[in-house]
Write an enzyme that holds these catalytic residues in place. Structure first.
Site, mmCIF file in Angstrom:
data_model
loop_
_atom_site.group_PDB
_atom_site.id
_atom_site.type_symbol
_atom_site.label_atom_id
_atom_site.label_comp_id
_atom_site.label_asym_id
_atom_site.label_seq_id
_atom_site.Cartn_x
_atom_site.Cartn_y
_atom_site.Cartn_z
ATOM 1 N N ASP A 19 -2.724 -1.435 10.321
ATOM 2 C CA ASP A 19 -2.979 -1.508 8.813
ATOM 3 C C ASP A 19 -3.629 -2.720 8.022
ATOM 4 O OD1 ASP A 19 -1.911 1.006 8.676
ATOM 5 O OD2 ASP A 19 0.137 0.368 8.107
ATOM 6 N N LYS B 219 0.881 -1.205 -0.192
ATOM 7 C CA LYS B 219 -0.152 0.109 0.019
ATOM 8 C C LYS B 219 0.751 1.319 -0.028
ATOM 9 C CE LYS B 219 0.651 1.118 4.429
ATOM 10 N NZ LYS B 219 1.509 2.465 5.044
HETATM 11 O O1 C5P Z 1 -0.753 -1.322 14.853
HETATM 12 P P1 C5P Z 1 0.508 -1.661 14.475
HETATM 13 O O2 C5P Z 1 1.336 -2.874 15.179
HETATM 14 O O3 C5P Z 1 1.168 -1.304 13.311
HETATM 15 O O4 C5P Z 1 1.602 -0.447 15.337
HETATM 16 C C1 C5P Z 1 2.641 -0.392 15.855
HETATM 17 C C2 C5P Z 1 3.137 0.575 16.831
HETATM 18 O O5 C5P Z 1 2.988 2.023 16.258
HETATM 19 C C3 C5P Z 1 2.338 0.569 18.006
HETATM 20 O O6 C5P Z 1 2.555 -0.303 18.997
HETATM 21 C C4 C5P Z 1 1.976 2.003 18.401
HETATM 22 O O7 C5P Z 1 3.345 2.507 19.132
HETATM 23 C C5 C5P Z 1 2.181 2.854 17.013
HETATM 24 N N1 C5P Z 1 0.774 3.420 16.320
HETATM 25 C C6 C5P Z 1 0.393 4.494 16.915
HETATM 26 N N2 C5P Z 1 -0.796 4.733 16.479
HETATM 27 C C7 C5P Z 1 -1.260 4.287 15.141
HETATM 28 C C8 C5P Z 1 -0.800 3.108 14.633
HETATM 29 C C9 C5P Z 1 0.355 2.898 15.159
HETATM 30 O O8 C5P Z 1 0.781 4.920 17.837
HETATM 31 N N3 C5P Z 1 -2.443 4.730 14.542
#
Ligand code: C5P
Length: 312
Positions: free
Chosen positions: A153, A15
């Site tokens: 995502d 993406k």
């Molecule tokens: O959801 P994902 O595993 O991709 O997120 C990785 C890290 O990125 C989370 O632990 C968080 O620290 C941060 N994050 C965030 N806000 C989001 C997506 C991710 O703070 N909307």
């Protein structure tokens, strides 16, 4: 009942974030976002076969660049139990009460830790593969909820196409692109871990006033046909927290413009930068004109997310 497949092949597309604004941190530790997601034609391939029990994963790397990087970038894809394919497979098995397992072969073309959503695409592919292998019936809502548990995502990777993402990126509204497009993606040798990028954002308290405007803009887009030109000024908040890499990012954007792409910007928290190939422009001429050692990919916008390509 139709017989269960012995082999399922799933395409897992990368993406781009056509625009991305980060809001304030939330009580759950995540951040609210407004982002415009777009699936593209660069894909990983996941092949799954049933096993009586347990899960295995083999990862191989395939080169999908139109020009290879001058400096090699570490692959950065875990093949152990923390690989998102295995986490997703176990999550489906738990949710559906399955006893059987699966053997997975993942062909990686999407560079990792680049902001291209490769890990999320692989997780979404594993959800689809497991459901097909074991005949799991799951509503779309349930699949999306399971996806959201695996990463912010992952719901978009399942849904695909063009979408507005709100919340932590998991509240999706489908959009229609006015016109398909091509893009050139350049992947630098450096990378930024996503959690670090969010922490830097909190420290800088950068642009929270702009956040309100961008949230309103996102909400006003609704289900209209999306003209890429409307996103020209939207930007990506992560471009402001690149720290010591900011100068390299700016230089890369300049080199991309000189080569002939339009509106270069960061995708996700980086470090990949993409720019649009003008509708009648020659991608190969742009690639030949590009001066730099970054890995280059030419992609097309695509209308679907993960998809079963074959099963037998
Ligand atoms: O959801 P994902 O595993 O991709 O997120 C990785 C890290 O990125 C989370 O632990 C968080 O620290 C941060 N994050 C965030 N806000 C989001 C997506 C991710 O703070 N909307």
């Amino acid at each position: 009942m139709s017989p269960r497949p012995r082999r399922v092949v799933v395409e897992a597309p990368a993406k781009l974030n056509l625009g991305l604004a980060v809001g304030p941190p939330r009580p759950d530790g995540f951040h609210d976002l407004v982002t415009f997601f777009q699936s593209v034609s660069l894909t990983d391939t996941l092949v799954a076969r049933p096993r009586a029990s347990g899960y295995t994963l083999r990862v191989r790397h395939a080169d999908a660049t139109v020009r290879r990087a001058r400096r090699r970038r570490p692959a950065g894809v875990p093949s152990g139990s923390d690989n998102l394919v295995l986490r997703a497979a176990r999550a489906v098995a738990r949710a559906a009460g399955l006893s059987g397992g699966a053997a997975f072969e993942l062909t990686k073309r999407i560079p990792a830790r680049a902001g291209l959503g490769g890990g999320s695409a692989d997780a979404a592919a594993a959800i689809v593969a497991m459901a097909a292998l074991h005949g799991v019936r799951m509503s779309r809502e349930r699949r999306l909820a399971l996806a959201a548990e695996l990463g912010s995502d992952v719901p978009f990777a399942l849904a695909g196409g063009t979408a507005l993402g709100l919340g932590r990126g998991d509240r999706l509204s489908p959009l229609t692109l006015e016109r398909p497009f091509r893009a050139l993606i350049a992947v630098p040798a450096w990378d930024v871990p996503t959690p670090l990028a969010f922490r830097r954002f909190d420290r800088a308290k950068y642009g929270l006033t702009a956040w309100t405007t961008k949230l309103r803009f996102g909400q006003s887009i609704g289900r209209k046909r999306l003209r890429l030109g409307r996103l020209a000024g939207f930007g990506n908040s992560f471009e402001n927290v690149l720290g010591s890499h900011r100068a390299e990012f700016e230089a890369l954007c300049r080199r991309l413009r000189v080569a002939g792409v339009e509106g270069p910007r960061l995708t996700g928290s980086g470090s990949a930068v993409f720019g649009l190939i003008p509708p009648h422009g020659s991608a190969s001429r742009i690639v030949a004109r590009f001066a730099g050692g970054e890995a280059l990919y030419v992609v097309r916008s695509r209308r679907t997310g993960v998809r079963i390509a074959a099963q037998s």
